[in-house]
Design a protein around this motif. Structure first.
Motif, PDB file in Angstrom:
ATOM      1  N   GLN A   1     -41.182 169.949   0.744  1.00 12.94           N
ATOM      2  CA  GLN A   1     -41.440 171.775   0.785  1.00 12.94           C
ATOM      3  C   GLN A   1     -41.980 172.162   1.050  1.00 12.94           C
ATOM      4  O   GLN A   1     -43.394 172.403   1.381  1.00 12.94           O
ATOM      5  CB  GLN A   1     -40.329 171.615  -0.327  1.00 12.94           C
ATOM      6  CG  GLN A   1     -41.075 170.550  -1.727  1.00 12.94           C
ATOM      7  CD  GLN A   1     -39.897 171.131  -3.317  1.00 12.94           C
ATOM      8  OE1 GLN A   1     -39.911 171.472  -3.232  1.00 12.94           O
ATOM      9  NE2 GLN A   1     -40.532 169.733  -3.792  1.00 12.94           N
TER      10      GLN A   1
ATOM     11  N   LYS B   1     -46.916 162.839   6.810  1.00  6.43           N
ATOM     12  CA  LYS B   1     -45.659 163.492   6.498  1.00  6.43           C
ATOM     13  C   LYS B   1     -44.538 162.672   7.381  1.00  6.43           C
ATOM     14  O   LYS B   1     -45.343 163.089   8.840  1.00  6.43           O
ATOM     15  CB  LYS B   1     -45.851 164.702   7.012  1.00  6.43           C
ATOM     16  CG  LYS B   1     -44.303 166.138   6.894  1.00  6.43           C
ATOM     17  CD  LYS B   1     -44.262 167.078   8.062  1.00  6.43           C
ATOM     18  CE  LYS B   1     -42.947 167.815   7.198  1.00  6.43           C
ATOM     19  NZ  LYS B   1     -42.294 167.488   8.614  1.00  6.43           N
TER      20      LYS B   1
ATOM     21  N   ASN C   1     -38.589 164.395   6.691  1.00 11.41           N
ATOM     22  CA  ASN C   1     -38.669 165.297   5.889  1.00 11.41           C
ATOM     23  C   ASN C   1     -39.408 164.734   4.632  1.00 11.41           C
ATOM     24  O   ASN C   1     -38.983 166.096   3.195  1.00 11.41           O
ATOM     25  CB  ASN C   1     -36.884 166.150   5.331  1.00 11.41           C
ATOM     26  CG  ASN C   1     -36.258 166.429   6.784  1.00 11.41           C
ATOM     27  OD1 ASN C   1     -36.994 167.179   6.749  1.00 11.41           O
ATOM     28  ND2 ASN C   1     -34.771 166.180   6.076  1.00 11.41           N
TER      29      ASN C   1
ATOM     30  N   ALA D   1     -42.701 171.751   5.444  1.00  6.60           N
ATOM     31  CA  ALA D   1     -41.661 171.287   6.317  1.00  6.60           C
ATOM     32  C   ALA D   1     -41.603 171.276   7.337  1.00  6.60           C
ATOM     33  O   ALA D   1     -40.763 170.815   8.242  1.00  6.60           O
ATOM     34  CB  ALA D   1     -40.310 171.468   4.990  1.00  6.60           C
ATOM     35  N   ALA D   2     -42.335 172.670   7.646  1.00 11.95           N
ATOM     36  CA  ALA D   2     -41.844 173.053   9.295  1.00 11.95           C
ATOM     37  C   ALA D   2     -43.019 172.370   9.968  1.00 11.95           C
ATOM     38  O   ALA D   2     -42.862 173.209  11.364  1.00 11.95           O
ATOM     39  CB  ALA D   2     -41.815 174.965   9.151  1.00 11.95           C
ATOM     40  N   ARG D   3     -43.319 171.648   9.739  1.00 12.13           N
ATOM     41  CA  ARG D   3     -44.915 171.224  10.153  1.00 12.13           C
ATOM     42  C   ARG D   3     -45.002 169.776  11.239  1.00 12.13           C
ATOM     43  O   ARG D   3     -43.728 169.299  10.390  1.00 12.13           O
ATOM     44  CB  ARG D   3     -46.627 170.943   9.618  1.00 12.13           C
ATOM     45  CG  ARG D   3     -47.119 172.593   9.243  1.00 12.13           C
ATOM     46  CD  ARG D   3     -47.126 172.867  10.562  1.00 12.13           C
ATOM     47  NE  ARG D   3     -48.226 174.387  10.074  1.00 12.13           N
ATOM     48  CZ  ARG D   3     -49.562 174.275  10.338  1.00 12.13           C
ATOM     49  NH1 ARG D   3     -50.135 173.182  10.604  1.00 12.13           N
ATOM     50  NH2 ARG D   3     -50.166 175.224   9.837  1.00 12.13           N
TER      51      ARG D   3
ATOM     52  N   PRO E   1     -44.263 175.413   3.441  1.00 15.73           N
ATOM     53  CA  PRO E   1     -44.661 175.808   4.867  1.00 15.73           C
ATOM     54  C   PRO E   1     -44.924 174.129   5.691  1.00 15.73           C
ATOM     55  O   PRO E   1     -44.593 173.761   6.177  1.00 15.73           O
ATOM     56  CB  PRO E   1     -46.264 176.136   4.703  1.00 15.73           C
ATOM     57  CG  PRO E   1     -46.506 177.108   3.411  1.00 15.73           C
ATOM     58  CD  PRO E   1     -45.341 176.069   1.566  1.00 15.73           C
TER      59      PRO E   1
END
Lengths: 352, 289
Positions: free
Chosen positions: A260, A245, A248, A264-266, A262
Motif C-alpha cells: 500500500q 515486492k 500486490n 504499490a506503484a513500484r 507509494p
C-alpha cells in the motif's frame, strides 16, 4: 539573517570529520543538528563559531564570507555540554563578562544582567561562584551569558546532555521562548530524536560527517529521505529488513501483506523495509501482519514495554503500550502495522 | 547473615604502621626532646635543665641571624620560582612532538642529587676556573662567591632556581593541560584577551597545583642544607649559614647537644607552623575563589 555553509569540509590529518556539506540556516525557529556522538555536530558548530577553520569551502553570514574571521570579531554565543563558567567570578560577573569585554556602561550591564538572571531564575544566586552552584544552575548561568549578549548567532552544543531528567525537561521547555524574537540564528545540537521533535523548527540529520537531510523537523521525521536519515531520526532505532515486492504483495521473510502507499506503484524487486518500533507491537490490529522472532532483551518503562527480538539476521525492536511479559530466549509473535512501513530502493532512497 | 565476629584482631594490622612511625619519627623525636631539656657533661652525666636551652636559643643573636637569612632566602626563591615556573609552563606546547622533549628537559635538573648540584655550581661559579665565574669576571664584573657575601647569595639563589623551578613548571603544566578546551573557546567567544584568560581561567584552575607547588618549595627551601653546604659551606663568614647549616655546626661541630636539640625543635615547629599557615590561607582562598 542567514548562515550559509557552502561546500564545507573538515579534515584533520588523514581523518575526514565533515564531508562536503551545504546548509543554509535562518532565524526562524531552532536549527537542530541531530546525530549520534562523533557524527560531526560539534565540528560543524566549531566551524560556524570560527573556532575551527574549514579545510575547504566557505561560511557566509548574511551573504558575507566570514570564513577566516576570528571568533572574537564575530557576534556569537556558545553554550557547551559541559558547564563552562569563569571559576573565579560570581554569577553576576560571569553573566556580565561578555558585556564588560564589549565595554558597555555600568548601568546597562546591571540592567541586562538582571534581566537575564530573572528569565533564568538566577536572581538568588548572583553572588555565588560556579563551584557553589548545582549543575542546573551552572548551565543556566552559561545560558544567561549566551542570551545577555544579543548575539546574532547562538550555538547550543548539547546544552542539556549533562543535566538530570527533571531539569532537562524544564530547560527544554524554556529554551525556545528564551531565544524567540531575539532575531538570532539558533543552532542546537542534540543526539536525541525526541528532543529534536519537542523543539521543532528545522532539523539537519548528521551521520558519519555528512548532513543526510535538512528541512522542517516533523517533515523529516515523517518522510526521511533515506535509510541513514531514518536511522538517525528514530529512538529506539528504526527496524530495517530486506523485503520483496511481488505483484500486490510484500514478502518479509515468511510474512506477506498487501502493498500500500507509494510502494504499490513500484516494479517488483528487492526493497529495504523500514518500520518504527511503535508500529511493531505484541497485540494484533486490523491492518497488522504477524512476524515472529526470538526475544533477546526486554525493557519496561511502565507505560511501554520494549522487546528486542531476532528475526533471521536482523534484530528488531517492538514497542508496545502497557506492560507485557516476554520470555527471553523464547519465540514470540509480534504484529506490524503495515501502514507504518516505509520502503527504500536499492540506493537507500525513500520510495515516494 | 551471620553475626559479626567481635575481637581485637584488627589491631595486628595497625601494628606495622605503628612500629614504622615509632622508629621513623617518634623515637628520634623523643631523643631530641630528651636532649633539649637536659645538660650533658660527659657520658652518662645528665642534669635537668628545663626550658633553659629554649630560652637561650630564642634569645640568641646567632639564631635570629640564621632564621632571618633563612626567611629571606625562602622568600626570594619563592618570589622567583613560582612566577617563573608559571611563565615557563604557559609557554610550553600543549600538544605535539615537542611535549615529551620539553618535559624531559624540565625534569632533568630534578634528577640530579643535591650534593652533585652543589659541587657542580661550586666549580661552575669559581672565578678562576669555573665557566660562569670566569665569564662574568671577563665581562668586567667583580664576582667571587668565596669572598663576597652578595655574590655568594646570588650564586646560592641561582643554583636553587636552576634546580627547583622545574618542579613548579611541571606542577603548573599539569594544571594547565587539565583545563578543558571548552573554557578557552568560551573566552574566545566572549572576546577575552590573553591576560583575562590567564587571570580568570588559567590561574583559578591552577590554584590547587600551585598550592602544592608553593608548599613543597617552601618546606624544601626552608630546610635546605646540602646544596649551600657544598657550594659555600655557609660562608663567606656566616653570610649563607642557613638554619640547618647552623644547626649542624652547633650539634656536630661544637657538640652542644642541648642547645642544638632545642634549636631543632624550634626549627621544626616554625616549619610546621608556616606550612600550616600557607596551607590554610591558600585553601581558604580557594574556597572563596
Amino acid at each position: 539573517m542567514t548562515l550559509e555553509l557552502r561546500n564545507v569540509t573538515k579534515r584533520v590529518g588523514v581523518e575526514t570529520h565533515i564531508y562536503e556539506t551545504d546548509l543554509t540556516l535562518a532565524t526562524k525557529g531552532f536549527n537542530i543538528l541531530l546525530g549520534a556522538t562523533n557524527a560531526g555536530k560539534t565540528s560543524l558548530i566549531k566551524m560556524m563559531a570560527g573556532l575551527e577553520r574549514p579545510t575547504s569551502g566557505e561560511i557566509r553570514f548574511n551573504g558575507e564570507n566570514v570564513t577566516g574571521v576570528s571568533t572574537q570579531k564575530r557576534n556569537i554565543s556558545l553554550v557547551h555540554q559541559f558547564f563552562v563558567n569563569y571559576p573565579s567570578m560570581n554569577v553576576f560577573d560571569n553573566i556580565a563578562s561578555p558585556l564588560r569585554v564589549a565595554r558597555e556602561s555600568r548601568k546597562d550591564i546591571e540592567r541586562r544582567v538582571h534581566e537575564a538572571a530573572d528569565i533564568l531564575k538566577l536572581r538568588p544566586y548572583l553572588k555565588r561562584r560556579p563551584a557553589e552552584l548545582s549543575g542546573g544552575q551552572q548551565q543556566r548561568t552559561a545560558l544567561a551569558r549566551a542570551i545577555v549578549k544579543d548575539s546574532s548567532l547562538v550555538l547550543l552544543d548539547e546544552p542539556l546532555a549533562n543535566l538530570d531528567y527533571k531539569l532537562r525537561e524544564e530547560l527544554r521547555d524554556q529554551l525556545p521562548q528564551l531565544f524567540a524574537d531575539r532575531g538570532a540564528i539558533v543552532v542546537y545540537a542534540t543526539s536525541e530524536p525526541s528532543e529534536a521533535l519537542m523543539l521543532g523548527g528545522h532539523t539537519a540529520t548528521v551521520m558519519d560527517g555528512r548532513v543526510t537531510q535538512f528541512g522542517e523537523t516533523s517533515g523529516i521525521y515523517r518522510t526521511p529521505r533515506d535509510v541513514a536519515t531514518a536511522q538517525v531520526f528514530s529512538d529506539p532505532p528504526i527496524n530495517i529488513a530486506s523485503a520483496q515486492k511481488r505483484g500486490n504483495e510484500i514478502l518479509l521473510g515468511e510474512t506477506r501483506f498487501a502493498a500500500q502507499g507509494p510502494i504499490a506503484a513500484r516494479p517488483d524487486g528487492t526493497y529495504t523495509l523500514g518500520i518504527r518500533p511503535h508500529f511493531v507491537t505484541s497485540t494484533p490490529a486490523p491492518n497488522s501482519a504477524a512476524v515472529s522472532g526470538t526475544v533477546q532483551v526486554t525493557e519496561l518503562s511502565g507505560s511501554e514495554s520494549i522487546a528486542h527480538f531476532a528475526m533471521g539476521n536482523d534484530v528488531w525492536v517492538a514497542q508496545s503500550q502497557g506492560v507485557h511479559a516476554y520470555d527471553v530466549g523464547e519465540k514470540h509473535d509480534f504484529y506490524i502495522d503495515t501502514t507504518g512501513c516505509i520502503f527504500f530502493d536499492g540506493h537507500g532512497a525513500l520510495v515516494v | 547473615m551471620s553475626a559479626k565476629t567481635q575481637n581485637e584482631r584488627a589491631w595486628w594490622f595497625v601494628l606495622p604502621v605503628v612500629l614504622l612511625v615509632a622508629f621513623n619519627a617518634l623515637v628520634p623525636l623523643m631523643t631530641v626532646v630528651n636532649y633539649s631539656v637536659q645538660e650533658s657533661f660527659s657520658q652518662g652525666v645528665w642534669f635537668w635543665s628545663g626550658v633553659d636551652w629554649f630560652e637561650q636559643t630564642l634569645h640568641s643573636e646567632r639564631f635570629h641571624a640564621a632564621l632571618g637569612r633563612q626567611l629571606l632566602f625562602t622568600t626570594i626563591i619563592l618570589l622567583i620560582e613560582v612566577p617563573l615556573g608559571i611563565a615557563i609552563a604557559l609557554s610550553m606546547p600543549k600538544t605535539g612532538p615537542w611535549v615529551p622533549v620539553c618535559l624531559v628537559l624540565m625534569a632533568l635538573p630534578l634528577l640530579i642529587p643535591w650534593n652533585v648540584v652543589g659541587a657542580m655550581w661550586n666549580i661552575f661559579a669559581l672565578p678562576d676556573i669555573g665557566l660562569l665565574g670566569y665569564t662574568v669576571n671577563a665581562l668586567g664584573i667583580d664576582y667571587d662567591y668565596t669572598q663576597n657575601a652578595l655574590a655568594a647569595w646570588i650564586t646560592v639563589i641561582a643554583m636553587d632556581v636552576w634546580h627547583w623551578t622545574s618542579l613548579v613548571v611541571l606542577l603548573a603544566y599539569a594544571g594547565l593541560v587539565s583545563i578543558p578546551d571548552a573554557y578557552y573557546q568560551a573566552a574566545k567567544i566572549d572576546g577575552a584577551g590573553k591576560w583575562a584568560v590567564f587571570r580568570h581561567i588559567q590561574l583559578p584552575k591552577m590554584n590547587r597545583v600551585l598550592t602544592i607547588a608553593i608548599l613543597l618549595r617552601f618546606m624544601d627551601s626552608f630546610m635546605i642544607y646540602t646544596e649551600p653546604f657544598v657550594l659555600t659551606g655557609g660562608g663567606p663568614g656566616n653570610s649563607t649559614t642557613f638554619l640547618s647549616i647552623d644547626l649542624v655546626k652547633k650539634a656536630l661541630g661544637e657538640f652542644d647537644l642541648g642547645p642544638a636539640a632545642a634549636m631543632s625543635l624550634i626549627y621544626f615547629l616554625i616549619t610546621l607552623l608556616v606550612s600550616w599557615l600557607f596551607y590554610t590561607i591558600m585553601t581558604r582562598q580557594e574556597e572563596e575563589g
